[in-house]
Motif scaffolding. Structure first.
Motif, PDB file in Angstrom:
ATOM      1  N   THR A  25      41.568  -1.171 -49.308  1.00 14.66           N
ATOM      2  CA  THR A  25      42.071  -1.253 -47.929  1.00 14.66           C
ATOM      3  C   THR A  25      40.991  -1.817 -47.011  1.00 14.66           C
ATOM      4  OG1 THR A  25      43.483   0.654 -48.368  1.00 14.66           O
ATOM      5  CG2 THR A  25      43.134   0.084 -46.056  1.00 14.66           C
ATOM      6  N   MET A  26      39.751  -1.339 -47.204  1.00 15.18           N
ATOM      7  CA  MET A  26      38.646  -1.839 -46.376  1.00 15.18           C
ATOM      8  C   MET A  26      38.465  -3.346 -46.567  1.00 15.18           C
ATOM      9  SD  MET A  26      35.249  -2.936 -46.668  1.00 15.18           S
ATOM     10  CE  MET A  26      34.519  -2.201 -48.136  1.00 15.18           C
ATOM     11  N   ILE A  27      38.488  -3.791 -47.814  1.00 12.47           N
ATOM     12  CA  ILE A  27      38.272  -5.225 -48.096  1.00 12.47           C
ATOM     13  C   ILE A  27      39.400  -6.057 -47.475  1.00 12.47           C
ATOM     14  CG2 ILE A  27      38.295  -6.949 -49.961  1.00 12.47           C
ATOM     15  CD1 ILE A  27      36.768  -4.796 -51.655  1.00 12.47           C
ATOM     16  N   ILE A  28      40.626  -5.592 -47.631  1.00 12.84           N
ATOM     17  CA  ILE A  28      41.775  -6.342 -47.081  1.00 12.84           C
ATOM     18  C   ILE A  28      41.697  -6.400 -45.550  1.00 12.84           C
ATOM     19  CG2 ILE A  28      44.284  -6.141 -46.721  1.00 12.84           C
ATOM     20  CD1 ILE A  28      44.372  -5.255 -49.735  1.00 12.84           C
ATOM     21  N   GLU A  29      41.323  -5.271 -44.946  1.00 11.32           N
ATOM     22  CA  GLU A  29      41.248  -5.250 -43.472  1.00 11.32           C
ATOM     23  C   GLU A  29      40.069  -6.077 -42.957  1.00 11.32           C
ATOM     24  OE1 GLU A  29      43.366  -0.929 -42.691  1.00 11.32           O
ATOM     25  OE2 GLU A  29      41.237  -1.155 -42.229  1.00 11.32           O
ATOM     26  N   GLU A  30      38.910  -5.896 -43.565  1.00  8.08           N
ATOM     27  CA  GLU A  30      37.717  -6.624 -43.092  1.00  8.08           C
ATOM     28  C   GLU A  30      37.869  -8.131 -43.255  1.00  8.08           C
ATOM     29  OE1 GLU A  30      35.054  -5.617 -41.483  1.00  8.08           O
ATOM     30  OE2 GLU A  30      35.613  -3.513 -41.485  1.00  8.08           O
ATOM     31  N   CYS A  31      38.595  -8.527 -44.282  1.00  9.36           N
ATOM     32  CA  CYS A  31      38.740  -9.973 -44.568  1.00  9.36           C
ATOM     33  C   CYS A  31      40.060 -10.518 -44.026  1.00  9.36           C
ATOM     34  CB  CYS A  31      38.621 -10.220 -46.065  1.00  9.36           C
ATOM     35  SG  CYS A  31      37.064  -9.635 -46.744  1.00  9.36           S
ATOM     36  N   SER A  75      41.380 -13.184 -58.266  1.00  9.53           N
ATOM     37  CA  SER A  75      41.688 -12.082 -57.337  1.00  9.53           C
ATOM     38  C   SER A  75      42.768 -12.476 -56.340  1.00  9.53           C
ATOM     39  CB  SER A  75      40.430 -11.651 -56.581  1.00  9.53           C
ATOM     40  OG  SER A  75      40.099 -12.608 -55.588  1.00  9.53           O
ATOM     41  N   GLY A  76      42.917 -13.763 -56.095  1.00 12.49           N
ATOM     42  CA  GLY A  76      43.906 -14.233 -55.109  1.00 12.49           C
ATOM     43  C   GLY A  76      43.460 -14.016 -53.674  1.00 12.49           C
ATOM     44  N   LEU A  77      42.225 -13.512 -53.495  1.00 12.19           N
ATOM     45  CA  LEU A  77      41.761 -13.192 -52.137  1.00 12.19           C
ATOM     46  C   LEU A  77      41.163 -14.407 -51.411  1.00 12.19           C
ATOM     47  CD1 LEU A  77      40.028  -9.758 -52.845  1.00 12.19           C
ATOM     48  CD2 LEU A  77      42.000 -10.102 -51.356  1.00 12.19           C
ATOM     49  N   GLU A  78      40.705 -15.374 -52.170  1.00 12.36           N
ATOM     50  CA  GLU A  78      40.069 -16.577 -51.605  1.00 12.36           C
ATOM     51  C   GLU A  78      38.945 -16.208 -50.629  1.00 12.36           C
ATOM     52  OE1 GLU A  78      43.291 -18.769 -49.898  1.00 12.36           O
ATOM     53  OE2 GLU A  78      44.048 -19.404 -51.843  1.00 12.36           O
ATOM     54  N   LEU A  79      38.030 -15.371 -51.103  1.00 12.22           N
ATOM     55  CA  LEU A  79      36.942 -14.901 -50.235  1.00 12.22           C
ATOM     56  C   LEU A  79      35.811 -15.923 -50.171  1.00 12.22           C
ATOM     57  CD1 LEU A  79      36.725 -11.168 -51.386  1.00 12.22           C
ATOM     58  CD2 LEU A  79      38.065 -12.147 -49.524  1.00 12.22           C
ATOM     59  N   ASP A  80      35.115 -15.933 -49.030  1.00 12.42           N
ATOM     60  CA  ASP A  80      33.963 -16.815 -48.872  1.00 12.42           C
ATOM     61  C   ASP A  80      32.749 -16.011 -48.407  1.00 12.42           C
ATOM     62  OD1 ASP A  80      34.385 -16.360 -46.177  1.00 12.42           O
ATOM     63  OD2 ASP A  80      35.398 -18.265 -45.828  1.00 12.42           O
ATOM     64  N   ASP A  88      33.273 -13.581 -45.608  1.00 11.43           N
ATOM     65  CA  ASP A  88      33.946 -12.360 -46.070  1.00 11.43           C
ATOM     66  C   ASP A  88      32.932 -11.407 -46.701  1.00 11.43           C
ATOM     67  OD1 ASP A  88      36.682 -12.994 -45.399  1.00 11.43           O
ATOM     68  OD2 ASP A  88      36.609 -14.491 -46.984  1.00 11.43           O
ATOM     69  N   ALA A  89      31.967 -11.977 -47.405  1.00 12.25           N
ATOM     70  CA  ALA A  89      30.931 -11.139 -48.028  1.00 12.25           C
ATOM     71  C   ALA A  89      30.181 -10.342 -46.960  1.00 12.25           C
ATOM     72  CB  ALA A  89      29.965 -12.007 -48.824  1.00 12.25           C
ATOM     73  N   GLN A 133      31.366  -9.543 -43.997  1.00 16.12           N
ATOM     74  CA  GLN A 133      32.305  -8.558 -43.442  1.00 16.12           C
ATOM     75  C   GLN A 133      32.404  -7.332 -44.358  1.00 16.12           C
ATOM     76  OE1 GLN A 133      32.976  -9.702 -39.907  1.00 16.12           O
ATOM     77  NE2 GLN A 133      34.869  -8.704 -40.530  1.00 16.12           N
ATOM     78  N   ILE A 134      32.492  -7.594 -45.681  1.00 20.47           N
ATOM     79  CA  ILE A 134      32.580  -6.490 -46.648  1.00 20.47           C
ATOM     80  C   ILE A 134      31.289  -5.667 -46.611  1.00 20.47           C
ATOM     81  CG2 ILE A 134      32.680  -5.942 -49.132  1.00 20.47           C
ATOM     82  CD1 ILE A 134      34.529  -8.438 -49.417  1.00 20.47           C
ATOM     83  N   SER A 135      30.179  -6.345 -46.499  1.00 17.80           N
ATOM     84  CA  SER A 135      28.886  -5.658 -46.426  1.00 17.80           C
ATOM     85  C   SER A 135      28.848  -4.708 -45.226  1.00 17.80           C
ATOM     86  CB  SER A 135      27.775  -6.702 -46.329  1.00 17.80           C
ATOM     87  OG  SER A 135      26.538  -6.071 -46.291  1.00 17.80           O
ATOM     88  N   MET A 136      29.366  -5.198 -44.085  1.00 16.86           N
ATOM     89  CA  MET A 136      29.421  -4.364 -42.877  1.00 16.86           C
ATOM     90  C   MET A 136      30.393  -3.205 -43.061  1.00 16.86           C
ATOM     91  SD  MET A 136      27.374  -5.311 -40.520  1.00 16.86           S
ATOM     92  CE  MET A 136      28.111  -4.355 -39.213  1.00 16.86           C
ATOM     93  N   GLY A 137      31.517  -3.479 -43.707  1.00 18.08           N
ATOM     94  CA  GLY A 137      32.518  -2.425 -43.955  1.00 18.08           C
ATOM     95  C   GLY A 137      31.955  -1.337 -44.852  1.00 18.08           C
ATOM     96  N   LEU A 138      31.185  -1.736 -45.860  1.00 18.65           N
ATOM     97  CA  LEU A 138      30.555  -0.747 -46.760  1.00 18.65           C
ATOM     98  C   LEU A 138      29.565   0.117 -45.988  1.00 18.65           C
ATOM     99  CD1 LEU A 138      29.925  -2.980 -49.911  1.00 18.65           C
ATOM    100  CD2 LEU A 138      31.438  -0.990 -49.788  1.00 18.65           C
TER     101      LEU A 138
END
Lengths: 89, 282
Positions: free
Chosen positions: A15-21, A42-47, A50-51, A53-58
């Motif tokens: 949920t965090m990854i989907i919301e942050e990205c 993964s189908g997320l197409e992260l760049d 996003d990394a 954003q995920i780092s901040m979310g963690l």
């Protein structure tokens, strides 16, 4: 309980990854536990943004601070691996 | 002479609502990722200007805003000083002055010059003057010029930021004009004054106008000067009900071209004097 066995933790991570990205068109249950997050599979197409954003979310939601991009790449591979890092036992 | 080839406008007064996300979803099934309301407002207005025409990829994009993306700036401030957290990367990027211009250019695949100015008064007039010069010097062939300002809630916060009194009705808007020095196919002509005018010069200038000319007054015009202009001739006053924001001059331009025929003189001022925008529909 090790993180990869903890369904609640894994759902929170997804949920965090989907919301942050801002990938709200993907449901958490559609994200497989063992797929590489930064891969086409993964189908997320992260760049790279996003990394960050995920780092901040963690950091804010899981109190996990990853020191640098090398550590991020080592830890944030799959949901299972990330969950195990956060909750090793 | 500058010619207006297309206009687009979205906006509201403070007592109205504008669901920007829903409006964008009506245009495109997918939201553009990492955009916030300010950027979406910019996209909506630009889309309205370009929805019925092709645009050349080398079209320049000039965008003005009184306060810029104030919402994200406020969020960054709160994250840093109240929550004691570092800013989110996307918020940090969106706080940069020209991020909205980037997203507009990206959506319409514009690869020309991309400018952004943020100025508390006469921002549209300043940008129009720059566009007028660049078109006259043939530095650009087409310029997509827009003014974007977002109304922040609570309204009292925006009143304080803008330095306006409680009685001033506030609003927000995203108003865009596609400009060129090419007359063919244009909807209107536009001239913006190159010099500031004092009160007497302005009155002398307006004496030359026919009484059929429409006039509009910006929020910084002095009440006694407005009365003097109205006493000159029975000019028709053209009003826009968008409420005050710092790029509302662009709303007068877009609304006049869309809703009215004839000639408009839009007058506003800053501490250095008056400026005039002349629009004549073709």
């Amino acid at each position: 309980m090790i993180g990869s066995q903890d369904e609640v933790l894994k759902l929170r991570l997804k949920t965090m990854i989907i919301e942050e990205c801002e990938k709200e068109d993907i449901a958490p249950e559609d994200l497989a536990d063992d797929v590489e997050l930064f891969s086409d599979a993964s189908g997320l197409e992260l760049d790279s943004l996003d990394a960050l954003q995920i780092s901040m979310g963690l950091q804010t939601q899981f109190k996990v601070r990853l020191g640098d991009s090398k550590e991020f790449r080592r830890v944030v591979t799959t949901i299972n691996a990330l969950a195990d890092y956060i909750q090793p036992e | 002479m500058v010619y207006i080839h297309s206009v687009g406008s979205v906006g509201r007064r403070e007592d109205e609502t504008l669901d920007v996300k829903a409006s964008w979803k009506a245009i495109s099934a997918k939201m553009i990722r990492r955009t916030d309301r300010f950027i979406q407002l910019a996209l909506l207005g630009a889309y309205d200007a370009l929805k019925e025409r092709d645009v050349l990829s080398d079209t320049a994009l000039y965008m003005a805003s009184g306060q810029g993306n104030l919402a994200v700036f406020k969020r960054l401030r709160d994250q840093r000083y109240i929550q004691k957290q570092p800013p989110k990367p996307v918020d940090f990027i969106n706080s940069l002055s020209n991020t909205a211009g980037f997203y507009v250019a990206q959506y319409f695949e514009l690869t020309g010059k991309n400018l952004n100015i943020s100025r508390q008064s006469l921002s549209i007039e300043t940008l129009l003057l720059l566009a007028q010069n660049d078109l006259a010097l043939k530095r650009e062939s087409y310029i997509l010029l827009g003014g974007v300002d977002e109304l922040q809630e609570p309204v009292a916060f925006t009143q304080k930021t803008l330095g306006v009194c409680d009685a001033t009705p506030l609003g927000e808007g995203s108003n865009w004009l596609l400009l060129s020095s090419e007359k063919m196919g244009a909807k209107a002509s536009l001239v913006v004054s190159k010099k500031r005018l004092d009160r007497d010069s302005l009155l002398t200038r307006l004496e030359r106008e026919e009484a059929t000319t429409f006039v509009s007054f910006g929020y910084h015009c002095k009440a006694e000067d407005v009365s003097a202009i109205k006493a000159l001739k029975p000019f028709q006053v053209f009003e826009v009900k968008e409420g005050y924001h710092e790029t509302v001059a662009a709303a007068y331009c877009t609304h006049f071209v869309t809703k009215q025929k004839g000639r408009l003189i839009y007058i506003d001022a800053d501490k250095n004097g008056y400026t005039v925008i002349e629009i004549e529909t073709l």
